[in-house]
Scaffold this active site. Structure first.
Site, short mmCIF file in Angstrom:
data_model
loop_
_atom_site.label_atom_id
_atom_site.label_comp_id
_atom_site.label_asym_id
_atom_site.label_seq_id
_atom_site.Cartn_x
_atom_site.Cartn_y
_atom_site.Cartn_z
N CYS A 113 -3.21 -3.14 12.36
CA CYS A 113 -3.12 -4.60 12.46
C CYS A 113 -2.05 -5.04 13.46
CB CYS A 113 -2.85 -5.21 11.10
SG CYS A 113 -4.01 -4.64 9.86
N HIS A 254 0.60 -11.76 11.16
CA HIS A 254 -0.65 -11.06 10.87
C HIS A 254 -1.14 -11.54 9.50
CE1 HIS A 254 -3.65 -8.28 9.81
NE2 HIS A 254 -2.90 -7.60 8.97
N ASN A 284 -8.84 -10.43 6.03
CA ASN A 284 -7.96 -9.66 6.90
C ASN A 284 -8.80 -9.05 8.03
OD1 ASN A 284 -6.28 -7.84 8.14
ND2 ASN A 284 -5.61 -6.82 6.26
O1 UT7 Z 1 -3.41 -5.25 7.09
C1 UT7 Z 1 -2.91 -4.21 6.30
C2 UT7 Z 1 -3.86 -3.91 5.20
N1 UT7 Z 1 -3.46 -3.95 3.88
C3 UT7 Z 1 -2.87 -4.95 3.17
O2 UT7 Z 1 -2.36 -5.90 3.66
C4 UT7 Z 1 -2.87 -4.80 1.71
C5 UT7 Z 1 -1.52 -4.90 1.07
N2 UT7 Z 1 -1.65 -4.94 -0.38
C6 UT7 Z 1 -2.10 -6.03 -1.02
O3 UT7 Z 1 -2.37 -7.06 -0.43
C7 UT7 Z 1 -2.20 -5.97 -2.54
O4 UT7 Z 1 -1.60 -4.77 -2.98
C8 UT7 Z 1 -3.66 -6.05 -3.05
C9 UT7 Z 1 -4.23 -7.43 -2.79
C10 UT7 Z 1 -4.51 -5.00 -2.35
C11 UT7 Z 1 -3.71 -5.80 -4.55
O5 UT7 Z 1 -2.89 -6.75 -5.22
P1 UT7 Z 1 -1.91 -6.27 -6.36
O6 UT7 Z 1 -1.27 -7.47 -6.93
O7 UT7 Z 1 -1.02 -5.20 -5.77
O8 UT7 Z 1 -2.91 -5.67 -7.43
P2 UT7 Z 1 -2.99 -4.20 -8.03
O9 UT7 Z 1 -3.50 -3.24 -7.00
O10 UT7 Z 1 -1.67 -3.89 -8.69
O11 UT7 Z 1 -4.10 -4.39 -9.13
C12 UT7 Z 1 -3.90 -5.25 -10.26
C13 UT7 Z 1 -5.16 -5.21 -11.11
C14 UT7 Z 1 -5.65 -3.81 -11.40
O12 UT7 Z 1 -6.15 -3.81 -12.74
P3 UT7 Z 1 -5.30 -3.14 -13.92
O13 UT7 Z 1 -5.10 -1.71 -13.51
O14 UT7 Z 1 -4.02 -3.92 -13.96
O15 UT7 Z 1 -6.19 -3.34 -15.09
C15 UT7 Z 1 -6.80 -3.61 -10.44
O16 UT7 Z 1 -7.77 -2.71 -10.91
O17 UT7 Z 1 -6.21 -5.87 -10.41
C16 UT7 Z 1 -7.37 -5.01 -10.38
N3 UT7 Z 1 -8.12 -5.26 -9.17
C17 UT7 Z 1 -9.08 -6.19 -9.09
N4 UT7 Z 1 -9.60 -7.05 -9.99
C18 UT7 Z 1 -10.57 -7.87 -9.58
C19 UT7 Z 1 -7.98 -4.67 -7.95
N5 UT7 Z 1 -8.85 -5.21 -7.08
C20 UT7 Z 1 -9.55 -6.15 -7.74
C21 UT7 Z 1 -10.58 -7.03 -7.39
N6 UT7 Z 1 -11.04 -7.89 -8.33
N7 UT7 Z 1 -11.10 -7.08 -6.14
#
Ligand code: UT7
Length: 327
Positions: A113, A254, A284
């Site tokens: 990115c 970004h 993104n």
């Molecule tokens: O350009 C560079 C590319 N990457 C990025 O910018 C990504 C950087 N990271 C992020 O933006 C965040 O880490 C995410 C948006 C990817 C995830 O957010 P988070 O607050 O870190 O969530 P998490 O991964 O800790 O997941 C929390 C919960 C989990 O459930 P449990 O284990 O707490 O029951 C996930 O399974 O949310 C669940 N989950 C979802 N639920 C519904 C993960 N993805 C989804 C989804 N819909 N799409």
């Protein structure tokens, strides 16, 4: 100070938009979760055989039209992407094929990115002091074809699109890059990658079955490093430029996640109304996010000649880059 002028901008987003609601019908997710955690409402996706170079060629063509030049008049073409058409040749060379132009050097920059800002750094060093040189810098991605659509943790985040800028050595007023920085930390390479398809893990039936040709991301680790890298790069660029947060007219970080953008803005103390975002409509779009946002900010009359634009990015690698530019 690197004296340059961006003389044209262009973008191309594929017409098909997929909303969070539509995704929630085919996977275990919801509009509420995606909007709360990321700020994304919809994303564009290509159809059929459209590849990254097709989007890039259209964005560059539009940027050239905006600059009042023909693509054949470019002195170089740089495409930033981490979803290239092919392992080789570069996506930039496929772009030359679409545009039917030859001769000028064309190559890719692969810094995830951060690729657009990496490309801008290369192009500005190339043209600064050369009033007759014009180089196209494009960020282009087709993420929809390298995502595992069964993985809700990654597939809801990304989109397809391209944005381009024509960087010229012919300065207008005091236009130019006041400060820029770039860096990377390859010890974190594994946390955001497409594992298979290169020499590390060549394609086999097993890699296809395991979906190893799609995006693997340790989201929370990437999040943490993103906030630090984007904020620090931005603060360093502002300090080197000798400008305060209040002096920034337009801030284009970004656009991966609203929470990351907001954390970088807060740490740099840039007023909230100076942020320009296209994240909610496009998701993104990786290397394309900054040039697409720049193009739309110009079209909306938000970014004007003489103003100060601050940009900051991070991406796979991990890489980061920031720049303060007098438009
Ligand atoms: O350009 C560079 C590319 N990457 C990025 O910018 C990504 C950087 N990271 C992020 O933006 C965040 O880490 C995410 C948006 C990817 C995830 O957010 P988070 O607050 O870190 O969530 P998490 O991964 O800790 O997941 C929390 C919960 C989990 O459930 P449990 O284990 O707490 O029951 C996930 O399974 O949310 C669940 N989950 C979802 N639920 C519904 C993960 N993805 C989804 C989804 N819909 N799409």
């Amino acid at each position: 100070m690197k004296p340059i002028k961006i003389i044209g901008t262009g973008r191309y987003l594929p017409p098909k938009s997929v909303s969070n609601e539509e995704l929630s019908k085919v996977m275990d997710t919801s509009d509420e979760w995606i909007r709360d955690r990321t700020g994304i409402r919809a994303r564009r996706v290509v159809e059929g055989n459209t590849a990254t170079s097709h989007l890039a060629a259209k964005a560059i063509e539009n940027a050239c039209a905006d600059a009042g030049i023909e693509p054949a008049q470019l002195d170089g073409i740089i495409v930033g992407t981490c979803s290239p058409d092919t392992l080789f040749p570069s996506t930039a060379c496929w772009v030359q094929d679409h545009l039917q132009v030859r001769g000028m050097p064309a190559f890719d920059v692969m810094a995830g990115c951060s690729s657009f800002l990496y490309g801008l750094e290369v192009a500005s060093n190339w043209v600064a002091g050369n009033p007759n040189k014009r180089v196209a810098v494009c960020g282009a991605e087709v993420f929809s074809k390298i995502l595992n659509w069964d993985d809700r943790r990654t597939s809801v985040l990304f989109g397809d699109g391209a944005g381009a800028a024509i960087v010229s050595g012919r300065v207008e007023g005091d236009s130019g890059i006041l400060a820029s920085n770039w860096g990377s930390d390859g010890t974190l390479a594994s946390i955001l990658q497409v594992p298979a398809g290169g020499t590390r893990m060549p394609a086999t039936h097993a890699t296809v079955d395991e979906r190893a040709h799609t995006v693997y991301m340790e989201g929370s680790k990437v999040f943490k490093h993103a906030v630090t890298a984007m904020s620090q790069g931005l603060l360093d660029a502002l300090a080197t430029a000798g400008v305060g947060p209040e002096d920034i007219d337009v801030f284009i970080p970004h656009q991966a996640n609203l929470r990351i953008m907001e954390a970088a803005r807060e740490r740099a103390k840039i007023p909230v109304e100076r942020v320009f975002s296209v994240l909610d409509d496009y998701g993104n779009i990786s290397a394309a996010s900054i040039p697409v946002a720049i193009c739309e900010a110009r079209e909306a009359g938000v970014l004007k000649d003489g103003q100060l634009l601050a940009m900051t990015a991070f991406g796979t690698g991990l890489t980061w880059a920031a720049a303060v530019l007098r438009w």
